[in-house]
Scaffold this motif. Structure first.
Motif, PDB file in Angstrom:
ATOM      1  N   ARG A 173       0.748  -1.244   0.114  1.00  0.00           N
ATOM      2  CA  ARG A 173      -0.102  -0.125  -0.052  1.00  0.00           C
ATOM      3  C   ARG A 173       0.864   1.247  -0.009  1.00  0.00           C
ATOM      4  O   ARG A 173       0.460   2.544  -0.360  1.00  0.00           O
ATOM      5  CB  ARG A 173      -0.793  -0.028   1.225  1.00  0.00           C
ATOM      6  N   ASP A 174       2.047   1.228   0.476  1.00  0.00           N
ATOM      7  CA  ASP A 174       2.875   2.443   0.556  1.00  0.00           C
ATOM      8  C   ASP A 174       4.294   2.100   0.146  1.00  0.00           C
ATOM      9  O   ASP A 174       5.082   1.614   0.685  1.00  0.00           O
ATOM     10  CB  ASP A 174       2.874   2.902   2.001  1.00  0.00           C
ATOM     11  N   PRO A 175       4.524   1.866  -1.411  1.00  0.00           N
ATOM     12  CA  PRO A 175       5.577   1.516  -1.892  1.00  0.00           C
ATOM     13  C   PRO A 175       6.821   2.249  -1.497  1.00  0.00           C
ATOM     14  O   PRO A 175       8.088   1.727  -1.181  1.00  0.00           O
ATOM     15  CB  PRO A 175       5.640   1.472  -3.560  1.00  0.00           C
TER      16      PRO A 175
ATOM     17  N   ASP B 266      -1.119  -5.509  -7.361  1.00  0.00           N
ATOM     18  CA  ASP B 266       0.001  -5.192  -8.056  1.00  0.00           C
ATOM     19  C   ASP B 266       0.449  -6.153  -9.059  1.00  0.00           C
ATOM     20  O   ASP B 266       0.014  -7.474  -8.977  1.00  0.00           O
ATOM     21  CB  ASP B 266       1.065  -5.166  -6.917  1.00  0.00           C
TER      22      ASP B 266
ATOM     23  N   ASP C 134       7.053   3.048 -13.504  1.00  0.00           N
ATOM     24  CA  ASP C 134       5.691   3.027 -12.828  1.00  0.00           C
ATOM     25  C   ASP C 134       5.695   4.013 -11.750  1.00  0.00           C
ATOM     26  O   ASP C 134       6.579   4.188 -11.270  1.00  0.00           O
ATOM     27  CB  ASP C 134       5.846   1.712 -12.204  1.00  0.00           C
TER      28      ASP C 134
ATOM     29  N   ARG D 271       4.337   4.363  -8.980  1.00  0.00           N
ATOM     30  CA  ARG D 271       4.539   3.598  -7.356  1.00  0.00           C
ATOM     31  C   ARG D 271       5.922   3.099  -7.223  1.00  0.00           C
ATOM     32  O   ARG D 271       6.354   3.297  -6.138  1.00  0.00           O
ATOM     33  CB  ARG D 271       3.621   2.740  -7.044  1.00  0.00           C
ATOM     34  N   TYR D 272       6.734   2.316  -8.011  1.00  0.00           N
ATOM     35  CA  TYR D 272       7.902   1.829  -7.930  1.00  0.00           C
ATOM     36  C   TYR D 272       9.160   2.266  -8.553  1.00  0.00           C
ATOM     37  O   TYR D 272      10.191   2.058  -8.272  1.00  0.00           O
ATOM     38  CB  TYR D 272       7.762   0.289  -8.107  1.00  0.00           C
TER      39      TYR D 272
END
Length: 716
Positions: A230-232, A273, A608, A610-611
Motif C-alpha cells: 500500500r505504500d511502496p 500489484d 511505474d 509507484r515503484y
C-alpha cells in the motif's frame, strides 16, 4: 484529562508505544469470555503484563481483576495504546475522543471498513484522516492485533497466545491475515519478539511495521504475509535500510495471479500489484520471497536459530535413514547449496566411531550408530568440526519413545558444543513424543519436512551470500551518455510529443552508442528522402508512423529481397496499413539492412508511478509472446547488476563476452530511460539481435518503440 504525552521524550514515538506498550485501554471490553473484546484482558492477566490495564465498560465494575471505567475520559493515568472493539460506526468517534486525550496509538479489532464496500470505505477514509492530522498510528481495522512478547503485552484475540507467548525470540512477524498470523505462531511462539496482525492497514502499513522492526536491536529478521503493497515508497525505504543492516526480510506475497489478487481485494480492500513488478522489487532489495506458508514459517525458525549460530552453503547430512540421505541430495543441490567432501581426518574419525558405516557426505550412520545416543552425538560433532561444513542436517525416522528421546538428547548435547547450525529433522514418527518435545524446548530449529527445510535454508544462505558479495570483476560500462545524446534527451523531455517514430528512436540510440542496422527512408512513391544513403538488399521494409506502436499488427513489416521489388512492396504495404490503421499518419517507409542469424532478445522499460522504472530482459521477436520467461528488475542498474540480470535469464551462461556485451547494452538503454525521467512511459527494443562470439559479439537494436507521458508543468 490533559495531553498525557506532552512531556514524553522524543524517542517515545507512537509506533514504539503501539509495539511496546506500557499501559493499555480497552474500549468495548466485555465480561463474556466468548467475545473478542474479553480475550486481551485474559491474556494480559495470565501473562503478567506489568503495566496498568484500563477496561472501558459502563455496565461492569471489573473484568479479569481489572477495575472498569465508564468512559475513556475517566481513566486515571496515561495510556500508550487504546484497543477498540466496538461496532464500526462507533470507531471514529472513539478514536476522536482518545486523540483529544493525547492517545496516539490504536488497535482496532472492528470489521466493516474498506473490505465491506463503499460505506465501510467512507468510514475508513474518515479514520485515516483524523489519524493523519493527529500523527497517530493504528493497527487495523479488521485485525487481530499486536503482541509484544518480551513485554507480555498481548493486545490481540488470537487463540492460545497465553500458551505460545513464553519467551521472547528474535523475529518480527507481520501479517495481513489474522488466521495466517495464528498459524505462523502455532507451535513456534518462542521464536518471535513481536507479532502484528495488521488487517486493512488503513493508517499504519506493513512497511511501517517492517521499518520499525529492523531498527530494533533484538530483531534478527522479519517475516511477513502481504496481500498488497500500500505504500511502496515507505517499503522501499525500509527494504533499503534492511539491506544496509544485513537483516533478512522474507515475504509471502499473495495475489500472484489476477484471480487471487481479486480475492485479496475483497479480504482487506487490497490494491492489485503486477507480480513481475513485485518480483523485481524483491530481487533488487534482496528480499526473500517465500513460496508457501510452510516455507515462510520455516524461514522464520531458521532466522531465529541463525541469529546465534553460523551457517553457509556447505551442508553436511548425517542420518540414521539411508533413504532420506539419498533423497535429500537433490534438494540441497537444487536450492543452490553444496554437499562438500569430508576431509581425510573427518573420514578417519567417523570410521573409527562407526566401523560399519561408510564415512561420506551424506552419511548413513546405520542401525549401529542410530542405536547409541553417544555414538550419534560424536558423529554429529565430528562432521560439524569439518572446516568445509557450514551446517549439519540430521533427518531422523522411526525413532519413538526411548529411541527418539535418546537421539534428541544426543543432538542437544552436540549443539551445545558447536557454534554452527544443527538442524534435526523429525520425520515419520508422531510429533507427540518426548524426543520431539525435548528438541523444541531446547531451542534447536527442529523440522518435520526436509524438502521445505532445504528450500528455506537455501533462501537464507543466498541472502547471506548476496549481502557479503562484492561487485563481480567485469569491465565497467560508461553509463554517462555522450553530450549529444544527453542534449537530445533534454529536447525530447521538453517537447510535446508523446511518441517517437522508429527512425527517431534509432537516431537517439546511435547518439547513445548503441548499434543499429544501416537504413534509408523512402516516401510512398518509393523515392528516397533527401540525404539518405543507398539502400542495401535484402532489406526489411517498415512503415514509419508515430501512431503505430506495433507495425506487424497492421502489415507494416515485410522483407524485400531485391531493389526491383521495393516499389511494389511499398505500394502494397501502404494500401494494407491505410486499411488496417486508417487514423495513423504515415511519415515514410524505412528500408533497413537485414541481419540474419544470431539470437533475438528483448529489452523493455516502463515507468511505474509507484515503484519507479522497471527493466525486463528476455527472448525477443516471435518468441517474446510464446515464452513468458523475461526477468525484471528496478532501476538504477549498473554494469555488474545488468550482468547479473543476464545470468538470471541464461541460467548456465558462461560466455563472458556475451554477458558483458548484453550488460553494456542494457546499461546504456537504462541510461536513456533515466535521462527521460518521469516523461518515460515505455521504451522497448524488440528484437535485439545478438550475433558473433568472443571479441566479435555484437548486440544490435533491430527495432525501437518509445512512448512518453504527456508534458505537464511537473515534467517541464
Amino acid at each position: 484529562m490533559t495531553d498525557l504525552f506532552g512531556s514524553m521524550p522524543a524517542a517515545d514515538d507512537p509506533m514504539s508505544r503501539l509495539m511496546m506498550p506500557r499501559s493499555v485501554a480497552i474500549l468495548g471490553a466485555s465480561t463474556d469470555p466468548g467475545k473478542f473484546s474479553n480475550r486481551p484482558l485474559v491474556y494480559l492477566a495470565r501473562l503478567g503484563f506489568a503495566g496498568p490495564v484500563y477496561p472501558v465498560n459502563p455496565e461492569a465494575s471489573e473484568i479479569e481483576g481489572y477495575p472498569c471505567y465508564r468512559s475513556v475520559e475517566e481513566i486515571p493515568g496515561p495510556v500508550d495504546v487504546a484497543i477498540i472493539a466496538r461496532p464500526a460506526a462507533a470507531v471514529n468517534d472513539d478514536v476522536a475522543r482518545c486523540i483529544a486525550l493525547g492517545i496516539r496509538a490504536f488497535v482496532v479489532f472492528s470489521a466493516g471498513f474498506a473490505e465491506a464496500g463503499p460505506e465501510g470505505a467512507a468510514l475508513q477514509a474518515q479514520l485515516v484522516e483524523q489519524c493523519r492530522v493527529a500523527g497517530a498510528v493504528l493497527c487495523g481495522p479488521n485485525c487481530t492485533g499486536i503482541v509484544d512478547v518480551p513485554g507480555r503485552a498481548a493486545l490481540s484475540f488470537m487463540t492460545n497466545l497465553d500458551e505460545e507467548v513464553v519467551d521472547g525470540g528474535s523475529v518480527a512477524l507481520v501479517s495481513g491475515s489474522g488466521s495466517i498470523a495464528a498459524i505462523m505462531v502455532q507451535g513456534r511462539g518462542r521464536i518471535f519478539h513481536s507479532i502484528a496482525s495488521i488487517g486493512n492497514e488503513a493508517v499504519t502499513t506493513c512497511a511501517d511495521y517492517i521499518a520499525w522492526a529492523i531498527e530494533q536491536p533484538r530483531t534478527s529478521g522479519v517475516v511477513a504475509f502481504v496481500e498488497a503493497i500500500r505504500d511502496p515508497a515507505r517499503l522501499i525505504s525500509a527494504l533499503e535500510r534492511a539491506r544496509q543492516l544485513g537483516k533478512p526480510i522474507a515475504i509471502l506475497k499473495a495475489g500472484r495471479t489476477e484471480q487471487s489478487a481479486e480475492v485479496a481485494a475483497t479480504h482487506t480492500g487490497a490494491l492489485i500489484d503486477d507480480d513481475a513488478t513485485i518480483e523485481a522489487l524483491f530481487q533488487h532489495y534482496n528480499v526473500i520471497r517465500a513460496n508457501s506458508l510452510d516455507e515462510l514459517k520455516t524461514i522464520a525458525v531458521l532466522m531465529h536459530a541463525g541469529a546465534s549460530r553460523s551457517f553457509g552453503p556447505g551442508i553436511g547430512v548425517l542420518t540414521p535413514s539411508g533413504g532420506t540421505a539419498v533423497l535429500i541430495v537433490d534438494e540441497v543441490l537444487g536450492h543452490g547449496m553444496s554437499l562438500p567432501a569430508l576431509g581425510a581426518d573427518t573420514r578417519a574419525q567417523l570410521q573409527a566411531i562407526i566401523p560399519q558405516a561408510t564415512p561420506a557426505n551424506p552419511m548413513d550412520v546405520t542401525g549401529f550408530g542410530a542405536s547409541s545416543p553417544a555414538i550419534l552425538a560424536r558423529s554429529v560433532e565430528t562432521m560439524l568440526a569439518d572446516s568445509a561444513i557450514d551446517a549439519v542436517l540430521v533427518p531422523m525416522g522411526g525413532g519413538v519413545n526411548k529411541v527418539g528421546s535418546g537421539r534428541a538428547e544426543a543432538l542437544i548435547n552436540a549443539a551445545a558444543r558447536t557454534s554452527k547450525l544443527l538442524v534435526p529433522i523429525w520425520q515419520g514418527a508422531t510429533r507427540e513424543q518426548p524426543g520431539y518435545d525435548a528438541l523444541i524446548h531446547s531451542g534447536l530449529p527442529v523440522m518435520t519436512d526436509y524438502a521445505i527445510l532445504t528450500a528455506a535454508l537455501g533462501h537464507l544462505v543466498r541472502h547471506r551470500l548476496r549481502c557479503a558479495a562484492t561487485p563481480q570483476a567485469t569491465p565497467a560500462a560508461d553509463t554517462r551518455l555522450p553530450p549529444a545524446a544527453r542534449q537530445r534527451l533534454l529536447d525530447v523531455r521538453a517537447g510535446e510529443q508523446t511518441s517517437l517514430s522508429e527512425p527517431e528512436v534509432k537516431a537517439l540510440f546511435t547518439l547513445a552508442g548503441l548499434q543499429v542496422p544501416g537504413a534509408s527512408l523512402f516516401d510512398a512513391q518509393a523515392q528516397p528522402l533527401p540525404g539518405q544513403p543507398t539502400a542495401v538488399f535484402p532489406a526489411v521494409l517498415k512503415v514509419v508512423s508515430r501512431d503505430i506502436a506495433h507495425k506487424s499488427a497492421v502489415s507494416g513489416v515485410a522483407v524485400v529481397h531485391v531493389a526491383e521489388q521495393l516499389a511494389t512492396s511499398i505500394a502494397s504495404m501502404h494500401a494494407a496499413v491505410s486499411r488496417l490503421a486508417p487514423e495513423a499518419r504515415i511519415d515514410a517507409y524505412l528500408v533497413e539492412e537485414k541481419i540474419d542469424g544470431g539470437l533475438e532478445l528483448m529489452i523493455g522499460l516502463k515507468h511505474d508511478a509507484r515503484y519507479g522504472t522497471l527493466a525486463s530482459f528476455g527472448l525477443g521477436g516471435t518468441w517474446a509472446n510464446a515464452f513468458k520467461g523475461a526477468v525484471t528488475t528496478l532501476l538504477p542498474l549498473d554494469h555488474p547488476q545488468a550482468a547479473q540480470l543476464v545470468r538470471r535469464f541464461f541460467a548456465s551462461m558462461d560466455d563472458e563476452a556475451v554477458v558483458n556485451t548484453l550488460a553494456g547494452f542494457i546499461v546504456t538503454v537504462c541510461a536513456i530511460a533515466s535521462g527521460l525521467g518521469e516523461r518515460l512511459d515505455v521504451l522497448e527494443i524488440n528484437p535485439v539481435k545478438l550475433t558473433g562470439s568472443g571479441a566479435d559479439t555484437r548486440a544490435i537494436a533491430l527495432d525501437g518503440v518509445l512512448t512518453l507521458q504527456p508534458l505537464t508543468g511537473q515534467h517541464a
